[in-house]
Design an enzyme around this catalytic site. Structure first.
Site, short mmCIF file in Angstrom:
data_model
loop_
_atom_site.label_atom_id
_atom_site.label_comp_id
_atom_site.label_asym_id
_atom_site.label_seq_id
_atom_site.Cartn_x
_atom_site.Cartn_y
_atom_site.Cartn_z
N SER A 18 -16.51 92.02 -3.85
CA SER A 18 -17.02 90.86 -4.60
C SER A 18 -15.82 90.04 -5.05
CB SER A 18 -17.86 91.32 -5.79
OG SER A 18 -17.07 92.18 -6.58
N GLY A 20 -14.47 85.74 -6.32
CA GLY A 20 -14.67 84.70 -7.32
C GLY A 20 -16.11 84.26 -7.48
N GLY A 22 -18.90 85.15 -5.61
CA GLY A 22 -20.07 85.89 -5.16
C GLY A 22 -19.66 87.20 -4.54
N LYS A 23 -20.54 87.74 -3.73
CA LYS A 23 -20.21 89.05 -3.14
C LYS A 23 -20.31 88.94 -1.62
CE LYS A 23 -24.99 90.02 -4.18
NZ LYS A 23 -25.91 90.69 -5.09
N LYS A 39 -21.40 86.39 2.94
CA LYS A 39 -20.95 86.05 1.59
C LYS A 39 -22.13 85.35 0.91
CE LYS A 39 -16.66 83.96 0.69
NZ LYS A 39 -15.66 83.03 0.44
N ASP A 131 -3.64 81.30 -1.13
CA ASP A 131 -3.94 82.59 -1.77
C ASP A 131 -3.65 83.73 -0.80
OD1 ASP A 131 -6.84 84.18 -3.35
OD2 ASP A 131 -4.68 84.36 -3.69
C1 LIG Z 1 -14.40 98.89 7.48
O1 LIG Z 1 -14.18 98.73 6.12
C2 LIG Z 1 -14.04 97.45 5.70
C3 LIG Z 1 -13.49 97.31 4.44
C4 LIG Z 1 -13.31 96.04 3.93
C5 LIG Z 1 -13.67 94.91 4.68
C6 LIG Z 1 -14.21 95.07 5.95
N1 LIG Z 1 -14.58 93.98 6.76
C7 LIG Z 1 -14.76 92.71 6.35
N2 LIG Z 1 -14.94 91.75 7.29
C8 LIG Z 1 -15.07 90.46 6.92
C9 LIG Z 1 -15.02 90.10 5.56
C10 LIG Z 1 -15.02 88.68 5.17
C11 LIG Z 1 -14.80 87.65 6.11
C12 LIG Z 1 -14.70 86.33 5.71
C13 LIG Z 1 -14.82 86.00 4.37
C14 LIG Z 1 -14.63 84.59 3.91
O2 LIG Z 1 -14.79 84.30 2.75
N3 LIG Z 1 -14.23 83.67 4.75
C15 LIG Z 1 -13.91 82.33 4.32
C16 LIG Z 1 -12.60 81.99 4.90
O3 LIG Z 1 -12.07 82.80 5.61
N4 LIG Z 1 -12.11 80.80 4.59
C17 LIG Z 1 -10.85 80.33 4.98
C18 LIG Z 1 -10.03 81.07 5.88
C19 LIG Z 1 -8.77 80.57 6.20
C20 LIG Z 1 -8.32 79.36 5.65
C21 LIG Z 1 -9.14 78.64 4.78
C22 LIG Z 1 -10.40 79.14 4.44
C23 LIG Z 1 -15.06 86.97 3.44
C24 LIG Z 1 -15.15 88.30 3.83
C25 LIG Z 1 -14.89 91.14 4.63
O4 LIG Z 1 -14.93 90.87 3.28
C26 LIG Z 1 -14.75 91.93 2.37
C27 LIG Z 1 -13.68 91.52 1.37
C28 LIG Z 1 -13.51 92.62 0.32
C29 LIG Z 1 -12.44 92.20 -0.67
N5 LIG Z 1 -11.19 91.91 0.03
C30 LIG Z 1 -11.32 90.86 1.03
C31 LIG Z 1 -12.36 91.26 2.08
N6 LIG Z 1 -14.74 92.42 5.03
C32 LIG Z 1 -14.39 96.36 6.48
#
Ligand SMILES: COc1cccc(Nc2ncc(-c3ccc(C(=O)NCC(=O)Nc4ccccc4)cc3)c(OCC3CCNCC3)n2)c1
Length: 338
Positions: A18, A20, A22-23, A39, A131
Protein backbone atom coordinates in the site's frame (compact mmCIF):
# COMPACT_ATOMS: atom_id res chain seq x y z
CA UNK A 1 -13.36 -8.13 -1.48
CA UNK A 2 -14.78 -7.61 -4.93
CA UNK A 3 -15.79 -4.58 -6.94
CA UNK A 4 -18.61 -4.45 -9.45
CA UNK A 5 -16.32 -2.65 -11.94
CA UNK A 6 -14.03 -5.72 -12.05
CA UNK A 7 -16.75 -8.38 -12.21
CA UNK A 8 -16.14 -10.94 -14.94
CA UNK A 9 -12.86 -9.22 -15.90
CA UNK A 10 -10.49 -9.67 -12.93
CA UNK A 11 -10.42 -11.62 -9.67
CA UNK A 12 -8.61 -9.94 -6.77
CA UNK A 13 -6.14 -11.82 -4.54
CA UNK A 14 -3.94 -10.65 -1.68
CA UNK A 15 -2.46 -7.19 -1.24
CA UNK A 16 1.04 -6.59 -2.66
CA UNK A 17 1.56 -3.30 -0.88
CA UNK A 18 0.00 0.00 0.00
CA UNK A 19 1.37 3.40 -0.88
CA UNK A 20 0.46 7.06 -0.86
CA UNK A 21 -2.90 7.08 -2.51
CA UNK A 22 -4.09 3.53 -2.28
CA UNK A 23 -3.19 -0.11 -2.33
CA UNK A 24 -1.94 -2.58 -4.91
CA UNK A 25 -3.51 -6.01 -5.14
CA UNK A 26 -2.51 -9.11 -7.04
CA UNK A 27 -5.26 -10.09 -9.46
CA UNK A 28 -6.00 -12.51 -12.29
CA UNK A 29 -7.04 -11.29 -15.75
CA UNK A 30 -9.78 -13.85 -16.33
CA UNK A 31 -9.69 -14.14 -20.12
CA UNK A 32 -5.97 -15.07 -20.18
CA UNK A 33 -5.56 -16.40 -16.62
CA UNK A 34 -2.49 -14.16 -16.22
CA UNK A 35 -1.54 -12.23 -13.08
CA UNK A 36 -1.76 -8.44 -13.04
CA UNK A 37 -1.21 -5.79 -10.34
CA UNK A 38 -4.22 -3.56 -9.68
CA UNK A 39 -3.70 -0.22 -7.95
CA UNK A 40 -6.98 0.81 -6.32
CA UNK A 41 -7.23 4.52 -5.57
CA UNK A 42 -10.09 5.85 -3.46
CA UNK A 43 -11.12 9.23 -4.85
CA UNK A 44 -12.27 10.41 -1.40
CA UNK A 45 -8.75 9.83 -0.04
CA UNK A 46 -7.00 11.91 -2.69
CA UNK A 47 -9.25 14.94 -2.40
CA UNK A 48 -7.61 17.90 -4.06
CA UNK A 49 -4.63 15.78 -5.16
CA UNK A 50 -6.79 14.55 -8.03
CA UNK A 51 -4.73 16.50 -10.61
CA UNK A 52 -1.63 14.62 -9.46
CA UNK A 53 -3.27 11.26 -10.08
CA UNK A 54 -4.43 12.48 -13.49
CA UNK A 55 -0.81 13.47 -14.23
CA UNK A 56 0.34 9.98 -13.27
CA UNK A 57 -2.32 8.51 -15.56
CA UNK A 58 -1.16 10.73 -18.44
CA UNK A 59 2.46 9.75 -17.70
CA UNK A 60 1.53 6.08 -17.69
CA UNK A 61 -0.40 6.31 -20.94
CA UNK A 62 2.64 7.70 -22.73
CA UNK A 63 5.25 5.47 -21.07
CA UNK A 64 5.78 2.18 -22.90
CA UNK A 65 9.25 0.77 -22.39
CA UNK A 66 10.88 -2.60 -21.83
CA UNK A 67 12.11 -1.48 -18.38
CA UNK A 68 8.94 0.18 -17.11
CA UNK A 69 5.89 -1.62 -15.71
CA UNK A 70 3.33 -1.45 -18.49
CA UNK A 71 -0.11 0.12 -17.95
CA UNK A 72 -2.72 -2.33 -19.24
CA UNK A 73 -6.10 -0.89 -18.41
CA UNK A 74 -7.67 1.75 -16.29
CA UNK A 75 -11.20 1.88 -14.99
CA UNK A 76 -12.77 4.93 -13.35
CA UNK A 77 -15.93 4.66 -11.25
CA UNK A 78 -17.61 7.36 -9.18
CA UNK A 79 -15.59 6.42 -6.06
CA UNK A 80 -12.46 4.69 -7.36
CA UNK A 81 -9.69 4.46 -9.95
CA UNK A 82 -8.53 0.95 -10.85
CA UNK A 83 -5.08 1.00 -12.51
CA UNK A 84 -4.31 -2.41 -13.99
CA UNK A 85 -0.54 -2.82 -14.40
CA UNK A 86 2.04 -5.39 -15.38
CA UNK A 87 2.76 -7.79 -12.50
CA UNK A 88 6.44 -8.48 -11.77
CA UNK A 89 6.74 -11.95 -10.27
CA UNK A 90 10.34 -11.39 -9.10
CA UNK A 91 9.26 -8.90 -6.46
CA UNK A 92 11.24 -5.89 -5.30
CA UNK A 93 14.90 -5.25 -6.06
CA UNK A 94 15.19 -4.25 -2.39
CA UNK A 95 14.48 -7.82 -1.24
CA UNK A 96 16.78 -9.23 -3.91
CA UNK A 97 19.75 -7.14 -2.67
CA UNK A 98 18.99 -7.96 0.98
CA UNK A 99 18.92 -11.71 0.16
CA UNK A 100 22.23 -11.55 -1.67
CA UNK A 101 23.71 -8.99 0.77
CA UNK A 102 25.41 -7.19 -2.15
CA UNK A 103 25.81 -7.86 -5.85
CA UNK A 104 29.04 -8.68 -7.74
CA UNK A 105 29.98 -5.83 -10.09
CA UNK A 106 28.85 -7.74 -13.20
CA UNK A 107 25.38 -8.37 -11.74
CA UNK A 108 25.07 -4.79 -10.48
CA UNK A 109 25.96 -3.66 -14.01
CA UNK A 110 23.26 -5.94 -15.51
CA UNK A 111 20.58 -4.22 -13.41
CA UNK A 112 22.03 -0.70 -13.47
CA UNK A 113 22.14 -0.62 -17.28
CA UNK A 114 18.40 -1.34 -17.36
CA UNK A 115 17.69 1.40 -14.80
CA UNK A 116 19.69 3.94 -16.85
CA UNK A 117 17.76 2.87 -19.96
CA UNK A 118 14.42 3.39 -18.19
CA UNK A 119 15.43 6.80 -16.82
CA UNK A 120 16.93 7.98 -20.14
CA UNK A 121 13.58 7.09 -21.74
CA UNK A 122 11.48 8.81 -19.01
CA UNK A 123 13.67 11.96 -19.32
CA UNK A 124 13.45 11.88 -23.14
CA UNK A 125 9.68 12.38 -22.72
CA UNK A 126 10.21 15.37 -20.44
CA UNK A 127 9.41 13.54 -17.19
CA UNK A 128 11.57 13.08 -14.14
CA UNK A 129 10.97 10.20 -11.75
CA UNK A 130 11.82 11.96 -8.47
CA UNK A 131 11.32 8.95 -6.24
CA UNK A 132 13.96 6.42 -7.24
CA UNK A 133 14.57 3.80 -4.54
CA UNK A 134 14.87 -0.01 -4.46
CA UNK A 135 11.16 -0.40 -3.61
CA UNK A 136 10.33 1.15 -6.97
CA UNK A 137 12.51 -1.26 -8.92
CA UNK A 138 10.76 -4.57 -9.57
CA UNK A 139 12.02 -7.77 -11.11
CA UNK A 140 10.49 -10.17 -13.60
CA UNK A 141 11.13 -13.88 -13.27
CA UNK A 142 13.80 -13.52 -15.97
CA UNK A 143 15.46 -10.95 -13.65
CA UNK A 144 14.61 -8.05 -15.94
CA UNK A 145 14.27 -4.74 -14.14
CA UNK A 146 10.99 -2.81 -14.25
CA UNK A 147 10.75 0.75 -12.95
CA UNK A 148 7.58 1.88 -11.21
CA UNK A 149 6.57 5.09 -9.53
CA UNK A 150 4.74 3.55 -6.66
CA UNK A 151 4.11 6.46 -4.37
CA UNK A 152 3.61 9.63 -6.29
CA UNK A 153 3.69 10.51 -9.89
CA UNK A 154 6.35 11.97 -12.06
CA UNK A 155 5.43 15.42 -13.34
CA UNK A 156 6.86 16.92 -16.49
CA UNK A 157 9.26 19.54 -15.16
CA UNK A 158 6.89 20.56 -12.37
CA UNK A 159 8.37 21.75 -9.07
CA UNK A 160 9.47 18.83 -6.91
CA UNK A 161 8.27 20.69 -3.86
CA UNK A 162 4.94 20.40 -2.12
CA UNK A 163 4.12 23.55 -0.08
CA UNK A 164 7.85 24.23 -0.31
CA UNK A 165 8.71 21.01 1.53
CA UNK A 166 10.73 18.60 -0.63
CA UNK A 167 8.46 15.83 -1.84
CA UNK A 168 10.60 12.96 -0.63
CA UNK A 169 10.96 14.31 2.85
CA UNK A 170 7.25 14.75 3.32
CA UNK A 171 6.39 11.28 2.12
CA UNK A 172 9.37 9.17 1.03
CA UNK A 173 12.65 8.35 2.74
CA UNK A 174 15.14 11.14 2.00
CA UNK A 175 18.08 8.68 1.93
CA UNK A 176 17.90 8.72 -1.88
CA UNK A 177 17.10 12.41 -2.23
CA UNK A 178 19.62 14.76 -3.84
CA UNK A 179 21.15 17.51 -1.64
CA UNK A 180 19.56 20.33 -3.67
CA UNK A 181 16.18 18.65 -3.17
CA UNK A 182 16.40 18.30 0.61
CA UNK A 183 17.74 21.84 0.88
CA UNK A 184 14.44 22.90 -0.64
CA UNK A 185 16.10 24.66 -3.55
CA UNK A 186 14.46 24.67 -6.96
CA UNK A 187 16.04 21.69 -8.68
CA UNK A 188 16.23 19.94 -12.03
CA UNK A 189 14.40 16.60 -11.80
CA UNK A 190 16.80 15.01 -14.25
CA UNK A 191 19.84 15.82 -12.13
CA UNK A 192 18.13 14.78 -8.92
CA UNK A 193 17.31 11.45 -10.58
CA UNK A 194 21.02 10.93 -11.37
CA UNK A 195 21.91 11.43 -7.70
CA UNK A 196 19.24 8.89 -6.67
CA UNK A 197 20.61 6.44 -9.24
CA UNK A 198 24.04 6.92 -7.65
CA UNK A 199 22.57 6.00 -4.26
CA UNK A 200 20.94 2.95 -5.89
CA UNK A 201 24.20 1.88 -7.55
CA UNK A 202 25.95 2.17 -4.18
CA UNK A 203 23.19 0.01 -2.63
CA UNK A 204 23.57 -2.62 -5.40
CA UNK A 205 27.37 -2.75 -5.02
CA UNK A 206 27.69 -2.36 -1.25
CA UNK A 207 24.39 -3.69 0.15
CA UNK A 208 24.18 -0.56 2.26
CA UNK A 209 23.29 3.12 1.83
CA UNK A 210 25.98 5.79 1.32
CA UNK A 211 24.15 8.24 3.58
CA UNK A 212 22.30 6.84 6.56
CA UNK A 213 21.27 8.17 9.95
CA UNK A 214 18.18 7.74 12.10
CA UNK A 215 18.39 11.41 12.96
CA UNK A 216 16.90 13.31 10.01
CA UNK A 217 19.03 16.41 10.60
CA UNK A 218 22.26 14.38 10.68
CA UNK A 219 21.10 12.52 7.55
CA UNK A 220 20.57 15.86 5.78
CA UNK A 221 24.04 16.95 6.91
CA UNK A 222 25.64 13.78 5.52
CA UNK A 223 23.80 14.13 2.19
CA UNK A 224 24.69 17.79 1.74
CA UNK A 225 28.36 17.04 2.63
CA UNK A 226 28.29 14.22 0.09
CA UNK A 227 30.97 12.16 1.85
CA UNK A 228 30.45 8.41 2.07
CA UNK A 229 32.43 5.28 2.96
CA UNK A 230 34.09 3.38 0.07
CA UNK A 231 34.41 -0.34 0.94
CA UNK A 232 37.71 -1.98 -0.19
CA UNK A 233 35.89 -4.45 -2.46
CA UNK A 234 34.82 -1.57 -4.77
CA UNK A 235 36.85 -1.47 -7.98
CA UNK A 236 38.43 1.82 -9.04
CA UNK A 237 36.03 2.13 -11.97
CA UNK A 238 33.03 1.66 -9.64
CA UNK A 239 34.46 4.25 -7.25
CA UNK A 240 35.02 6.70 -10.11
CA UNK A 241 31.46 6.32 -11.41
CA UNK A 242 29.94 6.69 -7.93
CA UNK A 243 32.00 9.86 -7.43
CA UNK A 244 30.64 11.32 -10.66
CA UNK A 245 27.04 10.53 -9.72
CA UNK A 246 27.18 11.55 -6.04
CA UNK A 247 28.40 15.08 -6.77
CA UNK A 248 26.71 17.48 -4.34
CA UNK A 249 26.85 20.26 -6.93
CA UNK A 250 24.27 19.31 -9.60
CA UNK A 251 26.32 21.25 -12.17
CA UNK A 252 29.30 18.93 -11.64
CA UNK A 253 27.18 15.76 -11.56
CA UNK A 254 27.38 13.37 -14.55
CA UNK A 255 24.37 13.68 -16.88
CA UNK A 256 22.24 10.78 -18.14
CA UNK A 257 23.69 11.21 -21.62
CA UNK A 258 27.24 10.91 -20.24
CA UNK A 259 26.07 7.90 -18.19
CA UNK A 260 24.86 6.13 -21.35
CA UNK A 261 28.40 6.27 -22.72
CA UNK A 262 30.30 5.71 -19.45
CA UNK A 263 32.89 2.87 -19.72
CA UNK A 264 31.69 1.25 -16.48
CA UNK A 265 28.31 0.56 -18.04
CA UNK A 266 29.70 -0.61 -21.36
CA UNK A 267 32.86 -2.43 -20.31
CA UNK A 268 31.73 -6.03 -20.78
CA UNK A 269 28.90 -5.39 -23.22
CA UNK A 270 29.19 -5.17 -26.99
CA UNK A 271 25.88 -3.40 -27.56
CA UNK A 272 25.64 0.17 -26.33
CA UNK A 273 22.67 0.83 -24.10
CA UNK A 274 19.38 0.62 -25.99
CA UNK A 275 17.53 3.29 -24.06
CA UNK A 276 14.80 3.87 -26.68
CA UNK A 277 11.64 1.84 -26.35
CA UNK A 278 11.49 -1.40 -28.33
CA UNK A 279 7.72 -1.05 -28.64
CA UNK A 280 6.08 0.61 -31.64
CA UNK A 281 2.46 1.73 -31.16
CA UNK A 282 1.83 1.26 -34.87
CA UNK A 283 3.07 -2.32 -34.84
CA UNK A 284 0.54 -4.95 -33.73
CA UNK A 285 1.68 -8.55 -33.34
CA UNK A 286 -0.28 -10.53 -35.93
CA UNK A 287 -0.33 -13.87 -34.06
CA UNK A 288 -1.83 -12.17 -31.00
CA UNK A 289 -4.31 -10.16 -33.09
CA UNK A 290 -5.35 -13.34 -34.93
CA UNK A 291 -6.05 -15.16 -31.65
CA UNK A 292 -8.09 -12.19 -30.41
CA UNK A 293 -10.00 -11.87 -33.70
CA UNK A 294 -10.90 -15.56 -33.39
CA UNK A 295 -12.17 -15.14 -29.83
CA UNK A 296 -14.11 -11.94 -30.50
CA UNK A 297 -15.37 -13.21 -33.87
CA UNK A 298 -14.02 -10.34 -35.97
CA UNK A 299 -11.87 -10.07 -39.12
CA UNK A 300 -8.10 -9.88 -38.42
CA UNK A 301 -7.90 -6.39 -39.95
CA UNK A 302 -10.77 -5.14 -37.80
CA UNK A 303 -9.08 -6.49 -34.65
CA UNK A 304 -5.73 -4.90 -35.59
CA UNK A 305 -7.54 -1.58 -35.99
CA UNK A 306 -9.21 -1.95 -32.58
CA UNK A 307 -5.92 -2.80 -30.88
CA UNK A 308 -4.25 0.24 -32.45
CA UNK A 309 -6.70 2.53 -30.71
CA UNK A 310 -4.81 1.76 -27.45
CA UNK A 311 -7.84 2.61 -25.36
CA UNK A 312 -6.39 0.97 -22.21
CA UNK A 313 -9.55 -1.11 -21.94
CA UNK A 314 -9.89 -4.88 -21.44
CA UNK A 315 -8.85 -5.40 -25.07
CA UNK A 316 -5.57 -3.52 -24.54
CA UNK A 317 -4.90 -5.57 -21.38
CA UNK A 318 -5.65 -8.83 -23.24
CA UNK A 319 -3.29 -7.85 -26.08
CA UNK A 320 -0.37 -7.03 -23.73
CA UNK A 321 -0.85 -10.22 -21.72
CA UNK A 322 -1.00 -12.47 -24.79
CA UNK A 323 2.08 -10.70 -26.18
CA UNK A 324 3.89 -11.37 -22.90
CA UNK A 325 2.97 -15.08 -23.12
CA UNK A 326 4.25 -15.20 -26.70
CA UNK A 327 7.49 -13.44 -25.71
CA UNK A 328 7.96 -16.13 -23.04
CA UNK A 329 7.55 -18.79 -25.74
CA UNK A 330 4.41 -20.02 -24.04
CA UNK A 331 1.32 -21.15 -25.91
CA UNK A 332 -1.40 -18.56 -25.83
CA UNK A 333 -4.99 -19.40 -26.70
CA UNK A 334 -8.28 -17.74 -25.91
CA UNK A 335 -11.50 -19.70 -25.44
CA UNK A 336 -13.63 -19.97 -28.63
CA UNK A 337 -16.33 -17.33 -29.20
CA UNK A 338 -19.36 -17.84 -26.91
C1 LIG B 1 6.36 -11.92 -5.88
O1 LIG B 1 6.29 -11.05 -4.81
C2 LIG B 1 6.09 -9.75 -5.12
C3 LIG B 1 6.36 -8.86 -4.11
C4 LIG B 1 6.17 -7.51 -4.34
C5 LIG B 1 5.73 -7.05 -5.59
C6 LIG B 1 5.47 -7.97 -6.60
N1 LIG B 1 5.03 -7.58 -7.88
C7 LIG B 1 4.51 -6.37 -8.21
N2 LIG B 1 4.30 -6.10 -9.52
C8 LIG B 1 3.84 -4.89 -9.90
C9 LIG B 1 3.57 -3.91 -8.93
C10 LIG B 1 3.20 -2.54 -9.35
C11 LIG B 1 3.36 -2.11 -10.68
C12 LIG B 1 3.11 -0.80 -11.04
C13 LIG B 1 2.68 0.11 -10.09
C14 LIG B 1 2.48 1.55 -10.43
O2 LIG B 1 2.06 2.33 -9.61
N3 LIG B 1 2.82 2.00 -11.62
C15 LIG B 1 2.77 3.40 -11.95
C16 LIG B 1 4.06 3.75 -12.57
O3 LIG B 1 4.87 2.87 -12.71
N4 LIG B 1 4.22 5.01 -12.91
C17 LIG B 1 5.41 5.55 -13.44
C18 LIG B 1 6.51 4.72 -13.78
C19 LIG B 1 7.67 5.31 -14.26
C20 LIG B 1 7.76 6.71 -14.42
C21 LIG B 1 6.65 7.50 -14.10
C22 LIG B 1 5.49 6.92 -13.60
C23 LIG B 1 2.49 -0.29 -8.79
C24 LIG B 1 2.75 -1.60 -8.43
C25 LIG B 1 3.75 -4.27 -7.59
O4 LIG B 1 3.41 -3.38 -6.59
C26 LIG B 1 3.65 -3.75 -5.25
C27 LIG B 1 4.40 -2.62 -4.57
C28 LIG B 1 4.62 -2.95 -3.09
C29 LIG B 1 5.38 -1.82 -2.44
N5 LIG B 1 6.64 -1.58 -3.13
C30 LIG B 1 6.47 -1.26 -4.54
C31 LIG B 1 5.75 -2.39 -5.26
N6 LIG B 1 4.24 -5.47 -7.25
C32 LIG B 1 5.66 -9.34 -6.37
Amino acid sequence: ESYRALNGLYVLHDELGSGGFGKVKLATHLLTGQYVAIKIIDKKKIGNDLPRVKTEMDALRTLSHQNICQLYQYIETTEKFFIIMEYCSGGEMFDYIVRKERLPEAEARHFFRQLVQAIAYVHSLGYAHRDLKPENLLLTEELKLKLIDFGLCARPGGPGLVNNKPLDTCCGSPAYAAPELILGQQYLGNRADVWSMGVLLYALLCGALPFEDDNMQLLYRKISNGRYYEPDFLTNSSKELLKRMLQVDPERRITVNELLRHPWLNSTYQAALKWQTIYDKNLVDEDVAREMAYHYGTQLGTMVGKIKEWRFDYLTATYHLLLQLKARGEKFALPPPR
